[in-house]
Scaffold this motif. Structure first.
Motif, PDB file in Angstrom:
ATOM      1  N   ARG A 140       0.744   7.180   1.530  1.00  0.00           N
ATOM      2  CA  ARG A 140      -0.467   7.308   0.695  1.00  0.00           C
ATOM      3  C   ARG A 140      -1.189   8.618   1.009  1.00  0.00           C
ATOM      4  O   ARG A 140      -1.764   9.260   0.135  1.00  0.00           O
ATOM      5  CB  ARG A 140      -1.456   6.156   0.921  1.00  0.00           C
ATOM      6  CG  ARG A 140      -0.938   4.736   0.843  1.00  0.00           C
ATOM      7  CD  ARG A 140      -0.560   4.327  -0.527  1.00  0.00           C
ATOM      8  NE  ARG A 140       0.678   4.973  -0.895  1.00  0.00           N
ATOM      9  CZ  ARG A 140       1.044   5.278  -2.122  1.00  0.00           C
ATOM     10  NH1 ARG A 140       0.242   5.052  -3.129  1.00  0.00           N
ATOM     11  NH2 ARG A 140       2.190   5.851  -2.366  1.00  0.00           N
ATOM     12  N   PRO A 169       5.192   1.238  -1.490  1.00  0.00           N
ATOM     13  CA  PRO A 169       6.653   1.345  -1.619  1.00  0.00           C
ATOM     14  C   PRO A 169       7.394   1.029  -0.320  1.00  0.00           C
ATOM     15  O   PRO A 169       8.480   0.441  -0.358  1.00  0.00           O
ATOM     16  CB  PRO A 169       6.872   2.811  -2.005  1.00  0.00           C
ATOM     17  CG  PRO A 169       5.552   3.347  -2.427  1.00  0.00           C
ATOM     18  CD  PRO A 169       4.483   2.460  -1.885  1.00  0.00           C
ATOM     19  N   GLY A 171       7.456  -2.626  -0.051  1.00  0.00           N
ATOM     20  CA  GLY A 171       8.353  -3.170  -1.072  1.00  0.00           C
ATOM     21  C   GLY A 171       9.803  -3.112  -0.635  1.00  0.00           C
ATOM     22  O   GLY A 171      10.557  -4.075  -0.800  1.00  0.00           O
ATOM     23  N   ALA A 172      10.189  -1.992  -0.038  1.00  0.00           N
ATOM     24  CA  ALA A 172      11.574  -1.842   0.405  1.00  0.00           C
ATOM     25  C   ALA A 172      11.881  -2.785   1.563  1.00  0.00           C
ATOM     26  O   ALA A 172      12.955  -3.394   1.628  1.00  0.00           O
ATOM     27  CB  ALA A 172      11.844  -0.391   0.802  1.00  0.00           C
ATOM     28  N   VAL A 208       8.524   9.718  -0.263  1.00  0.00           N
ATOM     29  CA  VAL A 208       7.734   9.447  -1.460  1.00  0.00           C
ATOM     30  C   VAL A 208       8.653   9.649  -2.655  1.00  0.00           C
ATOM     31  O   VAL A 208       9.464  10.575  -2.670  1.00  0.00           O
ATOM     32  CB  VAL A 208       6.551  10.440  -1.553  1.00  0.00           C
ATOM     33  CG1 VAL A 208       5.668  10.123  -2.744  1.00  0.00           C
ATOM     34  CG2 VAL A 208       5.753  10.428  -0.273  1.00  0.00           C
ATOM     35  N   ALA A 241       4.953 -13.739   0.653  1.00  0.00           N
ATOM     36  CA  ALA A 241       4.467 -12.410   0.994  1.00  0.00           C
ATOM     37  C   ALA A 241       2.955 -12.384   0.896  1.00  0.00           C
ATOM     38  O   ALA A 241       2.367 -13.049   0.046  1.00  0.00           O
ATOM     39  CB  ALA A 241       5.070 -11.368   0.063  1.00  0.00           C
ATOM     40  N   SER A 242       2.349 -11.597   1.769  1.00  0.00           N
ATOM     41  CA  SER A 242       0.894 -11.516   1.771  1.00  0.00           C
ATOM     42  C   SER A 242       0.459 -10.107   2.136  1.00  0.00           C
ATOM     43  O   SER A 242       1.045  -9.467   2.996  1.00  0.00           O
ATOM     44  CB  SER A 242       0.343 -12.524   2.782  1.00  0.00           C
ATOM     45  OG  SER A 242      -1.052 -12.533   2.737  1.00  0.00           O
ATOM     46  N   SER A 243      -0.573  -9.619   1.457  1.00  0.00           N
ATOM     47  CA  SER A 243      -1.116  -8.287   1.724  1.00  0.00           C
ATOM     48  C   SER A 243      -2.334  -8.409   2.626  1.00  0.00           C
ATOM     49  O   SER A 243      -3.215  -9.214   2.356  1.00  0.00           O
ATOM     50  CB  SER A 243      -1.536  -7.612   0.415  1.00  0.00           C
ATOM     51  OG  SER A 243      -0.446  -7.522  -0.470  1.00  0.00           O
ATOM     52  N   HIS A 286      10.388  -5.624   2.160  1.00  0.00           N
ATOM     53  CA  HIS A 286      10.373  -6.952   1.558  1.00  0.00           C
ATOM     54  C   HIS A 286      11.724  -7.258   0.906  1.00  0.00           C
ATOM     55  O   HIS A 286      12.315  -8.316   1.124  1.00  0.00           O
ATOM     56  CB  HIS A 286       9.254  -6.977   0.507  1.00  0.00           C
ATOM     57  CG  HIS A 286       9.010  -8.319  -0.117  1.00  0.00           C
ATOM     58  ND1 HIS A 286       7.963  -8.554  -0.963  1.00  0.00           N
ATOM     59  CD2 HIS A 286       9.672  -9.486  -0.043  1.00  0.00           C
ATOM     60  CE1 HIS A 286       7.992  -9.800  -1.375  1.00  0.00           C
ATOM     61  NE2 HIS A 286       9.022 -10.395  -0.841  1.00  0.00           N
ATOM     62  N   ARG A 287      12.199  -6.293   0.159  1.00  0.00           N
ATOM     63  CA  ARG A 287      13.457  -6.499  -0.546  1.00  0.00           C
ATOM     64  C   ARG A 287      14.605  -6.753   0.424  1.00  0.00           C
ATOM     65  O   ARG A 287      15.460  -7.613   0.214  1.00  0.00           O
ATOM     66  CB  ARG A 287      13.742  -5.281  -1.431  1.00  0.00           C
ATOM     67  CG  ARG A 287      15.016  -5.373  -2.230  1.00  0.00           C
ATOM     68  CD  ARG A 287      14.948  -6.574  -3.172  1.00  0.00           C
ATOM     69  NE  ARG A 287      16.251  -7.117  -3.444  1.00  0.00           N
ATOM     70  CZ  ARG A 287      16.871  -7.073  -4.614  1.00  0.00           C
ATOM     71  NH1 ARG A 287      16.273  -6.526  -5.653  1.00  0.00           N
ATOM     72  NH2 ARG A 287      18.051  -7.598  -4.766  1.00  0.00           N
ATOM     73  N   ASP A 320      -4.163  -5.565   3.778  1.00  0.00           N
ATOM     74  CA  ASP A 320      -5.056  -4.404   3.676  1.00  0.00           C
ATOM     75  C   ASP A 320      -5.515  -3.941   5.052  1.00  0.00           C
ATOM     76  O   ASP A 320      -6.636  -3.449   5.201  1.00  0.00           O
ATOM     77  CB  ASP A 320      -6.280  -4.734   2.813  1.00  0.00           C
ATOM     78  CG  ASP A 320      -5.917  -4.797   1.339  1.00  0.00           C
ATOM     79  OD1 ASP A 320      -5.015  -4.052   0.911  1.00  0.00           O
ATOM     80  OD2 ASP A 320      -6.531  -5.604   0.613  1.00  0.00           O
ATOM     81  N   VAL A 347       1.644  -5.385  -0.721  1.00  0.00           N
ATOM     82  CA  VAL A 347       2.935  -5.558  -1.379  1.00  0.00           C
ATOM     83  C   VAL A 347       3.205  -4.469  -2.413  1.00  0.00           C
ATOM     84  O   VAL A 347       4.329  -4.344  -2.886  1.00  0.00           O
ATOM     85  CB  VAL A 347       3.073  -6.934  -2.055  1.00  0.00           C
ATOM     86  CG1 VAL A 347       3.080  -8.036  -1.013  1.00  0.00           C
ATOM     87  CG2 VAL A 347       1.968  -7.157  -3.073  1.00  0.00           C
ATOM     88  N   ASP A 348       2.182  -3.697  -2.776  1.00  0.00           N
ATOM     89  CA  ASP A 348       2.474  -2.642  -3.743  1.00  0.00           C
ATOM     90  C   ASP A 348       2.651  -1.274  -3.084  1.00  0.00           C
ATOM     91  O   ASP A 348       2.756  -0.271  -3.775  1.00  0.00           O
ATOM     92  CB  ASP A 348       1.478  -2.618  -4.907  1.00  0.00           C
ATOM     93  CG  ASP A 348       0.130  -2.081  -4.507  1.00  0.00           C
ATOM     94  OD1 ASP A 348      -0.111  -1.933  -3.305  1.00  0.00           O
ATOM     95  OD2 ASP A 348      -0.675  -1.829  -5.414  1.00  0.00           O
TER      96      ASP A 348
END
Lengths: 349, 349
Positions: free
Chosen positions: A262, A87, A90-91, A288, A109-111, A93-94, A113, A84-85
């Motif tokens: 990343r 970007p 995040g977009a 980015v 929401a769930s991460s 999700h939003r 990895d 969730v962190d």
DNA sequence: TCAGGCTTTGACAACGATGTCACGATTTGG
DNA sequence: CCAAATCGTGACATCGTTGTCAAAGCCTGA
């Protein structure tokens, strides 16, 4: 002076429809009707019920109602992303949330990895909570385990990565095409020595981008076996180290393609660290933040996470509304944004 | 050839404990015992039940169980932030999730866009789903409406902004101190002409940062009334325009403090656009990705969102575990990261 | 005026699970 | 060898809500 037999006086019990009904002097069913805006309640009665509900700060228990209700909808949706962190996530999700609020749908929401075991656990956790639908960035090679759930009619939409071993809707970027575009862009500048920096090979999307990049190089006369294609770079630090090794090696690349945000961040650090940010070309997949303010600006194949999220949510809601069309694979196009780093030519020989 | 009277043959009903019990030849209570790992079930029986559950792909309905269970826990938590695609919120979210997974707790997330009405709706939506606790970045001036819920024992922890009109736990950065530190840092370089770029004045955190910055300037002999303190800048674009106006004005600042990550991004664009990024100092509150790769690097007062999220989640779980200590206000310190932009001296007169 | 209809209301079962309790079978100890 | 304790199991009520159905009250129009 504190009462001993009573429960903590600072604590009050949560009111149910029963207390509201008692306070308003009606039956629970009448409260239910008022709360749900059903017709055929006398205005005076409705007012008494609403007053009672307000004075008790009553909040109906959605799940209790859901147990008996015929539509069996929790008005809840589960989103699974790599983190969730990130970007991109995040977009997405939003955008999903924006499509959901209007329908009164809440989003879990769930991460993951990118861990297949974590995926199984997180999906099960959501299903046990009876989410109405799932939007999944799969971390596993095969999602046949979802088959029974799909057969029950639960809408499941894959995002970013396409399903395997199961028929389901998906919404993803044109990974092959975007990566191919990056390759063409670099080839057009005259580069002949490339490097590919990729994410986990287990991720379908990462493989597509790799294929798009390398196939295009190969199709343009570059001996693909000589192109260092480093994979399994999952975070900036590993990407940085991988690129440092290439830059320090015997035949450093003049053009680099990084397949994920990343990885791009790590590559930027490596180039800067070796002072090669002005003479080694770089194109990243996925945009980015502040890429435009770096010197040179970072050329990227931008994705459109807002579109991906929105479309995925729309697919879920369409299915919930009865759409029985067969699974579709939606491909969202990418956009090459030239900002400088991708337009650096190879050094004159 | 399709059957008309039967339901869609491609659709199967979701199994309940009853079907599992029937298939295993036991009573539902026995299935319940096996599923919940209660003792006193014969191994052979347990095996039969598990086989039946597996073959039906049975998933227990957590909410149905919760209705009758004595602890009344949904193992669900609600997180409310300004937007899930803000990097600060993303990092907080991730930390909360990491603290929650181990306990089998799922996390709802909701974006409020700093809208008080949206906050009320989103909180109600979560409470109707009976979340075990709330972690809230409040958008409203007064949260007295939460009083009844707090009295019921629901743990509510405020993050990033402190509560008002209600007594509750909070976890936030040292906003005043961090902003003061930024002011001192710029004063030490000899600056005398400042500008403050701030978020919505309605946000307590924004006011604290403003106060920390301006009070420190005032305490050091700067006439605070002359310092342009632009507020209500909520996105990069408005921040950019605001700073452009200042830079184009009669008495442009030699040092700028931007109070929030979106505002910092806008400020960076404005400085670059006017070619002042190398001669106008900038310190931002909250870190920004790639800040270290810009030229000059962006000096920031970094927050520690992972700590904020983790501590907030720990507070919620402690309360759920019976901790009855009075509300605390946890302050998480900030870290000044000098990267260049904040160390630019004022132009020689 | 009264049959027939509509409106308003409530009693009751049901949703999927678990807590309580009781019962028969097995084990234990003297 | 039997009383007592323990084990394994299931019947039933219950959690908070809504669907079904029935009944009482009110109106309408012939």
């Amino acid at each position: 002076m504190t009462s001993l037999s009573k429960p903590d006086p600072g604590t009050s019990a949560r009111p149910t429809m029963r207390q509201v009904a008692e306070l308003a002097g009606v039956a629970v069913k009448t409260v239910s009707r008022v709360i749900n805006g059903e017709p055929n309640v006398a205005p005076a009665t409705a007012r008494r019920v609403l007053d009672a509900a307000r004075s008790l700060d009553y909040q109906p228990d959605l799940h209790a109602g859901n147990l008996r209700r015929s539509d069996r909808r929790t008005r809840t949706l589960g989103l699974l992303v790599s983190s969730v962190d990130n970007p991109f996530a995040g977009a997405v999700h939003r955008a999903i949330e924006d499509a959901a609020v209007g329908r009164g749908v809440a989003v879990f929401a769930s991460s993951l990895d990118d861990d297949p075991d974590r995926e199984r656990e997180a999906v099960a956790a959501f299903l046990r909570r009876r989410v109405d639908g799932l939007i999944l960035t799969t971390a596993s090679a095969n999602q046949a385990y979802l088959e029974p759930e799909l057969r029950r009619g639960t809408p499941i939409v894959f995002i970013d990565r396409e399903p395997s071993g199961v028929e389901a809707d998906s919404v993803a970027s044109d990974n092959f095409g975007g990566a191919a575009r990056a390759a063409e862009h670099l080839l057009a500048r005259g580069h002949r020595r490339f490097a590919y920096l990729g994410d986990l090979h287990s991720i379908q999307t990462a493989r597509e981008r790799r294929r798009g990049f390398l196939d295009t190089l190969g199709g343009n006369g570059i001996p693909v076996d000589d192109v260092p294609a480093i994979q399994d770079l999952h975070d900036p630090e590993r990407a940085r180290q991988a690129l440092l090794r290439l830059l320090d090696g015997p035949n450093p690349p003049t053009a680099v393609f990084s397949s994920q945000n990343r990885v791009t961040v790590g590559a930027l650090h490596a180039l800067r660290q070796r002072g090669h940010h002005r003479d080694t070309a770089l194109v990243g997949f996925d945009d980015v933040e502040l890429a435009d303010l770096l010197e040179p600006g970072v050329t990227v194949v931008a994705q459109h996470p807002e579109d991906i999220g929105r479309i995925a949510a729309e697919r879920v809601f369409a299915k919930l509304d009865g759409d029985a069309s067969p699974p579709q694979r939606v491909v969202v196009s990418t956009t090459l944004i030239t900002r400088g780093s991708g337009e650096i030519p190879p050094p004159a020989v």
